[in-house]
Design a protein around this motif. Sequence first.
Motif, PDB file in Angstrom:
ATOM      1  N   ASN A  36      -1.087  -2.170  -4.128  1.00 25.90           N
ATOM      2  CA  ASN A  36      -0.639  -3.718  -4.303  1.00 25.90           C
ATOM      3  C   ASN A  36       0.505  -3.846  -3.498  1.00 25.90           C
ATOM      4  O   ASN A  36       0.728  -4.967  -2.770  1.00 25.90           O
ATOM      5  N   LYS A  37       1.509  -2.999  -3.641  1.00 28.39           N
ATOM      6  CA  LYS A  37       2.700  -3.133  -2.574  1.00 28.39           C
ATOM      7  C   LYS A  37       2.185  -3.222  -0.979  1.00 28.39           C
ATOM      8  O   LYS A  37       2.561  -4.011  -0.238  1.00 28.39           O
ATOM      9  N   LYS A  85       2.452 -10.082   4.548  1.00 23.66           N
ATOM     10  CA  LYS A  85       3.678 -10.428   5.100  1.00 23.66           C
ATOM     11  C   LYS A  85       3.341 -10.552   6.630  1.00 23.66           C
ATOM     12  O   LYS A  85       4.394 -11.062   7.336  1.00 23.66           O
ATOM     13  N   GLU A 131       0.642  -6.378  -0.052  1.00 22.23           N
ATOM     14  CA  GLU A 131       1.877  -7.504  -0.346  1.00 22.23           C
ATOM     15  C   GLU A 131       2.317  -7.317   1.253  1.00 22.23           C
ATOM     16  O   GLU A 131       2.690  -8.357   1.982  1.00 22.23           O
ATOM     17  N   GLU A 132       2.655  -6.099   1.667  1.00 19.57           N
ATOM     18  CA  GLU A 132       3.337  -6.002   2.765  1.00 19.57           C
ATOM     19  C   GLU A 132       2.256  -6.144   3.955  1.00 19.57           C
ATOM     20  O   GLU A 132       2.824  -6.772   4.981  1.00 19.57           O
TER      21      GLU A 132
END
Length: 399
Positions: A325-326, A333, A329-330
């Motif tokens: 999930n990180k 971005k 998210e990245e």
Amino acid sequence: MKVPFSPPDISEEEINEVIDALKSGWITTGPKTKEFERRIAAYCNTSKAVCLNSATACLEMTLRVLGVGPGDEVITSAYTYTASASVICHVGATPVLVDTAADSFEMDYDKLSDAITEKTKVIIPVDLAGIICDYEKIYKIVEDKKSLFKASNDLQAKYGRIIVLTDAAHAFGAKKDGKMCGEYADFTSFSFHAVKNLTTAEGGAVVWKDVDGVDNEEIYKQYMLLSLHGQSKDALAKTQLGAWEYDIVAPNYKCNMTDIMASIGLAQLNRYEGMLDRRKQIIEKYNEILAGENVHVLNHYSDTHRSSGHLYFVRLLGKDREYCNKVIEEMAKREIATNVHYKPLPLLTAYKNLGFKIEDYKNAYNMYMNEITLPLHTNLTDEQVEYVANSFKEIINSL
């Protein structure tokens, strides 16, 4: 550089076909839908095809054509979208979910065999991401369990065994051992939803194999009755001069395809082989850039099979959902849309409420825990493909 996940690939050819339908004065089910059905059947090497308003409707109406209902069991994968299982509930049958094999997105075929009972009428395999399942194993299981099969009507008796109805929502155009997707299962359901390789905005089609003693025209007629209120004439036939008279033979459903939808599909079909080639180029570029990373990607192509290249699954080996999930998210971005395919059904409220527990589907859970799907569509430029893959590579090496 902004990269959407899966926008439709619409050209002037699709726009012109839709304009032609609008100008014709016939915008619901009519000549373009019938032509689209003929061309899908020819493409899949089957005798007939039926176009409806979704792949979900195709699955459900097929179960109804087959007479599946209360007291029956239908088996499908725990690792799929809800449509593969919800249709079983719609007809009043009992869904039976089978775990995937270890490190696989396909059902565990040994567990599939163990799940079959005297109540089993249909198996719904899932050609996930556009890769055709192992139907040799599936049909061997069906033959081995033939003695358990109890036909409930004449059509089931003509098969004399469990019927294989594939959810091939992802797999239109896939090939294996020289055969098209649509030639393997008894019935095959395709999706033409907006995010699919070939789109009609919403829509789907079902094809089926010829079987001795089964009249294809009668099967087609049953789909027509089920999808148009049980009306004995479709709207096209009713509009012929003096031909208004009709009957309603059963209080059925409404899930037909329109000619506007079919117009988009006809133009898409004209372009489709080129679109599949482009998907292959994108997958090969992703594979090249991610080679050597601690990830696992699907084998979409070999000497014996061609995937439809619908989805690019990446498993981040040794990682968990929180880490993945990180990464998502990245990627966001950097304005790159990604996705996850899928939450196993036992993780979802609807299936928890039916008594399914994720603890019983450990392999499916392990596949979901480290999966990320990268954007894969024919609107991607070469620059976007490289940007996505290199960004993904940088992120997983920096987190």
